[in-house]
Write a protein that holds these residues in place. Sequence first.
Motif, PDB file in Angstrom:
ATOM      1  N   GLY A  46     -12.234  -6.098  -0.153  1.00  0.00           N
ATOM      2  CA  GLY A  46     -11.707  -5.349   0.976  1.00  0.00           C
ATOM      3  C   GLY A  46     -10.228  -5.091   0.844  1.00  0.00           C
ATOM      4  O   GLY A  46      -9.738  -4.012   1.184  1.00  0.00           O
ATOM      5  N   TYR A  47      -9.482  -6.062   0.325  1.00  0.00           N
ATOM      6  CA  TYR A  47      -8.035  -5.898   0.175  1.00  0.00           C
ATOM      7  C   TYR A  47      -7.712  -4.726  -0.742  1.00  0.00           C
ATOM      8  O   TYR A  47      -6.895  -3.870  -0.416  1.00  0.00           O
ATOM      9  CB  TYR A  47      -7.412  -7.174  -0.387  1.00  0.00           C
ATOM     10  CG  TYR A  47      -5.975  -6.992  -0.814  1.00  0.00           C
ATOM     11  CD1 TYR A  47      -4.945  -6.916   0.123  1.00  0.00           C
ATOM     12  CD2 TYR A  47      -5.651  -6.863  -2.169  1.00  0.00           C
ATOM     13  CE1 TYR A  47      -3.638  -6.726  -0.273  1.00  0.00           C
ATOM     14  CE2 TYR A  47      -4.340  -6.665  -2.573  1.00  0.00           C
ATOM     15  CZ  TYR A  47      -3.331  -6.606  -1.619  1.00  0.00           C
ATOM     16  OH  TYR A  47      -2.042  -6.404  -2.003  1.00  0.00           O
ATOM     17  N   VAL A  48      -8.389  -4.693  -1.890  1.00  0.00           N
ATOM     18  CA  VAL A  48      -8.127  -3.630  -2.856  1.00  0.00           C
ATOM     19  C   VAL A  48      -8.532  -2.284  -2.277  1.00  0.00           C
ATOM     20  O   VAL A  48      -7.815  -1.295  -2.414  1.00  0.00           O
ATOM     21  CB  VAL A  48      -8.873  -3.894  -4.177  1.00  0.00           C
ATOM     22  CG1 VAL A  48      -8.775  -2.682  -5.094  1.00  0.00           C
ATOM     23  CG2 VAL A  48      -8.301  -5.131  -4.862  1.00  0.00           C
ATOM     24  N   TYR A  49      -9.671  -2.245  -1.593  1.00  0.00           N
ATOM     25  CA  TYR A  49     -10.148  -0.994  -1.012  1.00  0.00           C
ATOM     26  C   TYR A  49      -9.105  -0.416  -0.060  1.00  0.00           C
ATOM     27  O   TYR A  49      -8.746   0.758  -0.151  1.00  0.00           O
ATOM     28  CB  TYR A  49     -11.467  -1.224  -0.280  1.00  0.00           C
ATOM     29  CG  TYR A  49     -12.025   0.011   0.384  1.00  0.00           C
ATOM     30  CD1 TYR A  49     -12.939   0.820  -0.270  1.00  0.00           C
ATOM     31  CD2 TYR A  49     -11.612   0.382   1.668  1.00  0.00           C
ATOM     32  CE1 TYR A  49     -13.444   1.958   0.328  1.00  0.00           C
ATOM     33  CE2 TYR A  49     -12.099   1.524   2.274  1.00  0.00           C
ATOM     34  CZ  TYR A  49     -13.019   2.305   1.599  1.00  0.00           C
ATOM     35  OH  TYR A  49     -13.502   3.438   2.185  1.00  0.00           O
ATOM     36  N   PHE A  50      -8.627  -1.247   0.855  1.00  0.00           N
ATOM     37  CA  PHE A  50      -7.683  -0.739   1.846  1.00  0.00           C
ATOM     38  C   PHE A  50      -6.321  -0.431   1.241  1.00  0.00           C
ATOM     39  O   PHE A  50      -5.616   0.459   1.702  1.00  0.00           O
ATOM     40  CB  PHE A  50      -7.559  -1.732   3.000  1.00  0.00           C
ATOM     41  CG  PHE A  50      -8.749  -1.734   3.911  1.00  0.00           C
ATOM     42  CD1 PHE A  50      -9.018  -0.637   4.724  1.00  0.00           C
ATOM     43  CD2 PHE A  50      -9.622  -2.799   3.937  1.00  0.00           C
ATOM     44  CE1 PHE A  50     -10.127  -0.621   5.560  1.00  0.00           C
ATOM     45  CE2 PHE A  50     -10.725  -2.790   4.765  1.00  0.00           C
ATOM     46  CZ  PHE A  50     -10.984  -1.698   5.576  1.00  0.00           C
ATOM     47  N   LYS A  51      -5.960  -1.162   0.182  1.00  0.00           N
ATOM     48  CA  LYS A  51      -4.699  -0.865  -0.507  1.00  0.00           C
ATOM     49  C   LYS A  51      -4.744   0.534  -1.118  1.00  0.00           C
ATOM     50  O   LYS A  51      -3.822   1.334  -0.951  1.00  0.00           O
ATOM     51  CB  LYS A  51      -4.448  -1.906  -1.613  1.00  0.00           C
ATOM     52  CG  LYS A  51      -3.233  -1.605  -2.493  1.00  0.00           C
ATOM     53  CD  LYS A  51      -3.077  -2.683  -3.561  1.00  0.00           C
ATOM     54  CE  LYS A  51      -1.993  -2.329  -4.559  1.00  0.00           C
ATOM     55  NZ  LYS A  51      -0.651  -2.248  -3.951  1.00  0.00           N
ATOM     56  N   ILE A  52      -5.828   0.823  -1.837  1.00  0.00           N
ATOM     57  CA  ILE A  52      -5.965   2.131  -2.473  1.00  0.00           C
ATOM     58  C   ILE A  52      -6.198   3.213  -1.424  1.00  0.00           C
ATOM     59  O   ILE A  52      -5.611   4.298  -1.474  1.00  0.00           O
ATOM     60  CB  ILE A  52      -7.128   2.121  -3.488  1.00  0.00           C
ATOM     61  CG1 ILE A  52      -6.904   1.035  -4.556  1.00  0.00           C
ATOM     62  CG2 ILE A  52      -7.269   3.485  -4.158  1.00  0.00           C
ATOM     63  CD1 ILE A  52      -5.643   1.192  -5.347  1.00  0.00           C
ATOM     64  N   ASP A  53      -7.057   2.926  -0.450  1.00  0.00           N
ATOM     65  CA  ASP A  53      -7.373   3.903   0.586  1.00  0.00           C
ATOM     66  C   ASP A  53      -6.125   4.299   1.367  1.00  0.00           C
ATOM     67  O   ASP A  53      -5.962   5.458   1.760  1.00  0.00           O
ATOM     68  CB  ASP A  53      -8.427   3.327   1.531  1.00  0.00           C
ATOM     69  CG  ASP A  53      -9.072   4.383   2.405  1.00  0.00           C
ATOM     70  OD1 ASP A  53      -9.773   5.251   1.850  1.00  0.00           O
ATOM     71  OD2 ASP A  53      -8.874   4.342   3.633  1.00  0.00           O
ATOM     72  N   GLY A  54      -5.219   3.336   1.552  1.00  0.00           N
ATOM     73  CA  GLY A  54      -4.006   3.614   2.304  1.00  0.00           C
ATOM     74  C   GLY A  54      -3.037   4.537   1.600  1.00  0.00           C
ATOM     75  O   GLY A  54      -2.116   5.074   2.224  1.00  0.00           O
ATOM     76  N   ASN A  55      -3.243   4.739   0.291  1.00  0.00           N
ATOM     77  CA  ASN A  55      -2.381   5.662  -0.456  1.00  0.00           C
ATOM     78  C   ASN A  55      -2.717   7.119  -0.202  1.00  0.00           C
ATOM     79  O   ASN A  55      -1.911   8.008  -0.497  1.00  0.00           O
ATOM     80  CB  ASN A  55      -2.504   5.405  -1.965  1.00  0.00           C
ATOM     81  CG  ASN A  55      -1.952   4.056  -2.382  1.00  0.00           C
ATOM     82  OD1 ASN A  55      -1.124   3.474  -1.683  1.00  0.00           O
ATOM     83  ND2 ASN A  55      -2.402   3.567  -3.527  1.00  0.00           N
ATOM     84  N   LEU A  56      -3.915   7.380   0.303  1.00  0.00           N
ATOM     85  CA  LEU A  56      -4.410   8.750   0.419  1.00  0.00           C
ATOM     86  C   LEU A  56      -4.097   9.344   1.791  1.00  0.00           C
ATOM     87  O   LEU A  56      -4.419   8.753   2.829  1.00  0.00           O
ATOM     88  CB  LEU A  56      -5.920   8.788   0.181  1.00  0.00           C
ATOM     89  CG  LEU A  56      -6.370   8.418  -1.239  1.00  0.00           C
ATOM     90  CD1 LEU A  56      -7.874   8.159  -1.261  1.00  0.00           C
ATOM     91  CD2 LEU A  56      -6.004   9.519  -2.214  1.00  0.00           C
ATOM     92  N   GLU A  57      -3.468  10.495   1.788  1.00  0.00           N
ATOM     93  CA  GLU A  57      -3.181  11.227   3.008  1.00  0.00           C
ATOM     94  C   GLU A  57      -3.565  12.682   2.788  1.00  0.00           C
ATOM     95  O   GLU A  57      -2.965  13.378   1.973  1.00  0.00           O
ATOM     96  CB  GLU A  57      -1.704  11.111   3.381  1.00  0.00           C
ATOM     97  CG  GLU A  57      -1.347  11.784   4.695  1.00  0.00           C
ATOM     98  CD  GLU A  57       0.100  11.570   5.078  1.00  0.00           C
ATOM     99  OE1 GLU A  57       0.556  12.235   6.027  1.00  0.00           O
ATOM    100  OE2 GLU A  57       0.778  10.759   4.423  1.00  0.00           O
ATOM    101  N   GLY A  58      -4.585  13.132   3.500  1.00  0.00           N
ATOM    102  CA  GLY A  58      -5.147  14.449   3.238  1.00  0.00           C
ATOM    103  C   GLY A  58      -4.532  15.563   4.068  1.00  0.00           C
ATOM    104  O   GLY A  58      -3.786  15.328   5.021  1.00  0.00           O
ATOM    105  N   VAL A  59      -4.848  16.799   3.675  1.00  0.00           N
ATOM    106  CA  VAL A  59      -4.427  18.000   4.384  1.00  0.00           C
ATOM    107  C   VAL A  59      -5.683  18.696   4.892  1.00  0.00           C
ATOM    108  O   VAL A  59      -6.596  18.990   4.108  1.00  0.00           O
ATOM    109  CB  VAL A  59      -3.647  18.957   3.450  1.00  0.00           C
ATOM    110  CG1 VAL A  59      -3.261  20.217   4.197  1.00  0.00           C
ATOM    111  CG2 VAL A  59      -2.418  18.271   2.880  1.00  0.00           C
ATOM    112  N   ASP A  60      -5.745  18.960   6.192  1.00  0.00           N
ATOM    113  CA  ASP A  60      -6.928  19.586   6.778  1.00  0.00           C
ATOM    114  C   ASP A  60      -6.835  21.104   6.615  1.00  0.00           C
ATOM    115  O   ASP A  60      -6.343  21.815   7.500  1.00  0.00           O
ATOM    116  CB  ASP A  60      -7.055  19.205   8.251  1.00  0.00           C
ATOM    117  CG  ASP A  60      -8.429  19.552   8.819  1.00  0.00           C
ATOM    118  OD1 ASP A  60      -9.136  20.365   8.189  1.00  0.00           O
ATOM    119  OD2 ASP A  60      -8.788  19.013   9.879  1.00  0.00           O
ATOM    120  N   ILE A  61      -7.296  21.585   5.468  1.00  0.00           N
ATOM    121  CA  ILE A  61      -7.237  23.017   5.168  1.00  0.00           C
ATOM    122  C   ILE A  61      -8.126  23.821   6.109  1.00  0.00           C
ATOM    123  O   ILE A  61      -7.755  24.893   6.592  1.00  0.00           O
ATOM    124  CB  ILE A  61      -7.643  23.276   3.701  1.00  0.00           C
ATOM    125  CG1 ILE A  61      -6.701  22.538   2.742  1.00  0.00           C
ATOM    126  CG2 ILE A  61      -7.655  24.772   3.404  1.00  0.00           C
ATOM    127  CD1 ILE A  61      -5.276  23.011   2.785  1.00  0.00           C
TER     128      ILE A  61
END
Length: 380
Positions: A46-61
């Motif tokens: 879970g730690y790794v998942y949330f660490k990597i997931d937290g890097n992603l910030e999307g654009v709602d095209i």
Amino acid sequence: MGDQSTGRISGAGGRRDRPPTKGRRPLRIAAWSIAAALLVGGITSGYVYFKIDGNLEGVDINAKLGENRPENIDNGSMDILVLGSDSRSGDNAKYGGAEGGARSDTAMIVHLYEGHQKASVVSIPRDTLVERPECTDSDGKTVRGQQRAMFNTAYETGGPACAVKTVELFSGIRMDHYLEVDFTGFKKLIDELGGVKITTTKPIKDDDSHLDLEPGTHVLDGEQSLGLVRTRKSVGDGSDLGRIQLQQAFMKAFIQRAKDVGALSNPKKMLDIADTATKAITPDSELDSVTELMSFARSLGSLGAEDVQMVTMPVEYDPVDPNRVIPLKAASQQVWNALRLDQPIPAAALKESAGDKSDAADVVSDTVPVPTDTAPKQHG
């Protein structure tokens, strides 16, 4: 939220409903090494998942562009706009030289054919004069449209949504996904991959891109790789068309390197790559989580460098301003029609184009990278 089984944008019309079921190796091209790292790394804690997931910030095209877009064609294919961005500030500033806001110095339309076993990549020269439609910028202000606007000003003035809107206007093809790669993040990713091996047939010395390579084989670190894909004045005719040729040659070598790294069994190494890679990209909102990105990667099957055709949008030098290019209307239409119908790009469409004719492609050839897990020493 996108359809996680296909990794497609779930806009009106619901496109591309027939994803491939075979193959689990992700597409090794540019921004999608991120997906390779995520898949091979095996994100389980879970730690790794949330660490990597937290890097992603999307654009709602979808939200920004609304319904007035090209038709969703359900033929099993997928189209992705990939941009390389340069904010001209901070760590990126030394590669630019121009003042002002961020620009999309590298732009590619990636078309995945039905079954995702083949792809065509169409590079869009940043100096192409196109019609830029009216857009809404990140502050909600209206940006007026313009005739004969340089393509990369779409991103500069209106951000990712305006870049997508401009591409959809001149191509008539709806983009299913958007991926933006930051130049500084790209440099760090190359270092995490252990460098990319290329062979130069002629010396490359470009003060603007800080690159100095003698003829021969080199393992380029991130700094040198970024310099190579930014080089234009020391190869070919010194134009953006020559630089695109270098980028395409480098991309082949990069794909091979990412493929080899994907075979590693070092979980920590793969997680380091995933961490770096997810910090380097801005995806659309349908790919802005680890779950969605992994699902998208799985849908891409076993596409390799030999399965990717790379071309430049058919253009000619502008008779009014020789420092700019304009689309060859009939030839460009052949390209867009082929992709819309999920067919190969006909060679005849490229015959009269000023693109793909520079000798810059002959300056760099891709070679099989050295099997190393460590960042390369200084070369060149």
